[in-house]
Design a protein around this motif. Structure first.
Motif, PDB file in Angstrom:
ATOM      1  N   VAL A 116       0.859  -1.193   0.000  1.00 37.47           N
ATOM      2  CA  VAL A 116       0.000   0.000   0.000  1.00 37.47           C
ATOM      3  C   VAL A 116       0.888   1.234   0.000  1.00 37.47           C
ATOM      4  O   VAL A 116       1.891   1.295   0.716  1.00 37.47           O
ATOM      5  N   PHE A 117       0.513   2.221  -0.792  1.00 41.23           N
ATOM      6  CA  PHE A 117       1.295   3.442  -0.975  1.00 41.23           C
ATOM      7  C   PHE A 117       0.757   4.541  -0.062  1.00 41.23           C
ATOM      8  O   PHE A 117      -0.447   4.814  -0.057  1.00 41.23           O
ATOM      9  N   VAL A 175      -3.712   7.468   1.114  1.00 43.82           N
ATOM     10  CA  VAL A 175      -3.394   6.047   1.116  1.00 43.82           C
ATOM     11  C   VAL A 175      -4.008   5.405  -0.122  1.00 43.82           C
ATOM     12  O   VAL A 175      -5.213   5.538  -0.365  1.00 43.82           O
ATOM     13  N   SER A 176      -3.187   4.714  -0.909  1.00 43.33           N
ATOM     14  CA  SER A 176      -3.671   4.132  -2.166  1.00 43.33           C
ATOM     15  C   SER A 176      -3.180   2.699  -2.336  1.00 43.33           C
ATOM     16  O   SER A 176      -2.061   2.364  -1.931  1.00 43.33           O
ATOM     17  N   SER A 177      -4.019   1.883  -2.960  1.00 41.98           N
ATOM     18  CA  SER A 177      -3.591   0.537  -3.314  1.00 41.98           C
ATOM     19  C   SER A 177      -2.535   0.615  -4.413  1.00 41.98           C
ATOM     20  O   SER A 177      -2.551   1.526  -5.242  1.00 41.98           O
ATOM     21  N   LEU A 178      -1.617  -0.312  -4.388  1.00 37.42           N
ATOM     22  CA  LEU A 178      -0.547  -0.337  -5.381  1.00 37.42           C
ATOM     23  C   LEU A 178      -1.096  -0.777  -6.731  1.00 37.42           C
ATOM     24  O   LEU A 178      -1.864  -1.744  -6.821  1.00 37.42           O
ATOM     25  N   LEU A 179      -0.728  -0.058  -7.782  1.00 39.88           N
ATOM     26  CA  LEU A 179      -1.186  -0.376  -9.127  1.00 39.88           C
ATOM     27  C   LEU A 179      -0.138  -1.188  -9.887  1.00 39.88           C
ATOM     28  O   LEU A 179       1.062  -1.041  -9.639  1.00 39.88           O
ATOM     29  N   PRO A 180      -0.568  -2.020 -10.826  1.00 37.62           N
ATOM     30  CA  PRO A 180       0.381  -2.839 -11.609  1.00 37.62           C
ATOM     31  C   PRO A 180       0.982  -2.042 -12.757  1.00 37.62           C
ATOM     32  O   PRO A 180       0.838  -2.387 -13.931  1.00 37.62           O
ATOM     33  N   ILE A 181       1.664  -0.944 -12.420  1.00 41.75           N
ATOM     34  CA  ILE A 181       2.237  -0.079 -13.448  1.00 41.75           C
ATOM     35  C   ILE A 181       3.717   0.154 -13.161  1.00 41.75           C
ATOM     36  O   ILE A 181       4.165   0.091 -12.014  1.00 41.75           O
ATOM     37  N   THR A 182       4.460   0.429 -14.224  1.00 39.76           N
ATOM     38  CA  THR A 182       5.868   0.770 -14.130  1.00 39.76           C
ATOM     39  C   THR A 182       6.148   1.858 -15.163  1.00 39.76           C
ATOM     40  O   THR A 182       5.251   2.256 -15.923  1.00 39.76           O
ATOM     41  N   ALA A 183       7.387   2.319 -15.207  1.00 42.38           N
ATOM     42  CA  ALA A 183       7.749   3.304 -16.229  1.00 42.38           C
ATOM     43  C   ALA A 183       7.545   2.733 -17.631  1.00 42.38           C
ATOM     44  O   ALA A 183       7.256   3.461 -18.576  1.00 42.38           O
TER      45      ALA A 183
END
Length: 211
Positions: A116-117, A175-183
């Motif tokens: 979690v971010f 507070v945010s859920s982690l997303l399946p993203i990258t650069a």
């Protein structure tokens, strides 16, 4: 394991979401550090009700998931806020959360805990960036409202993370859920503070225009 590990939902759990199961029973299947908050959130948001009653029940299920997310993350927020006021040397404690480095100034200090971010707007150099604690708090509030409005817009193929804003002892923590993203997954926008801006996907550009 890398703190940036993204937790996926298994097929059985996703099937149970599609059966309109209570989120509490699904969250309980996972250890705290591996709860797939984002995958669950997207699955519940993606449910397709066929009646007014189902539409209302879908909202209830999403609200329940958000409540579980708050229950899981507020204790971490409290620890992070208290950590901001610890004396030098406290970093050696086992329950100290190491802030992320090189993630920019805007938004405040940042952490990744249990997938979690967390961003605390009134810490670090954010007060200098916005001019005052009050304006830093407003920046966090505006960011949360923007997420809410994107959800309300209901634009096809536009998703947001599960996000809550927690206020504690004069600090605002997004507070945010982690997303399946990258650069590498970036198709629209900037990953370097605006030095370069991508616009490589027509569908994404159309969705942004609709917003």
């Amino acid at each position: 394991a890398s703190p940036w590990h993204y937790s996926e939902c298994d097929d059985a759990t996703l099937m149970d979401v599609n059966r309109w199961h209570d989120p509490a029973t699904l969250v309980a299947r996972f250890p705290a550090e591996r709860v797939p908050w984002n995958a669950l959130f997207q699955a519940y948001v993606g449910l397709a009700p066929t009646s007014t009653a189902e539409a209302a029940f879908r909202v209830t299920l999403i609200d329940r998931l958000v409540s579980l997310f708050v229950e899981a993350t507020v204790p971490i927020v409290k620890k992070l806020v208290m950590q901001l006021h610890t004396v030098p040397g406290a970093q050696q404690k086992t329950d100290y959360y190491q802030p992320l480095e090189g993630r920019g100034v805007a938004g405040g200090s940042k952490w990744l805990v249990n997938g979690v971010f967390y961003k605390i707007a009134t810490s670090g150099s954010t007060k200098q960036l916005y001019g005052s604690v009050q304006l830093a708090l407003k920046s966090a509030s505006h960011e949360w409202r923007h997420v809410r409005e994107v959800v309300r817009a209901g634009v096809t193929n536009v998703s947001v993370p599960l996000t809550v804003l927690v206020s504690y002892c004069g600090h605002a923590c997004l507070v945010s859920s982690l997303l399946p993203i990258t650069a590498r997954t970036l198709r629209y926008g900037s990953a370097d503070g605006g030095c370069s801006v991508l616009n490589e996907d027509t569908a994404v550009a159309v969705a942004i225009d609709q917003l």
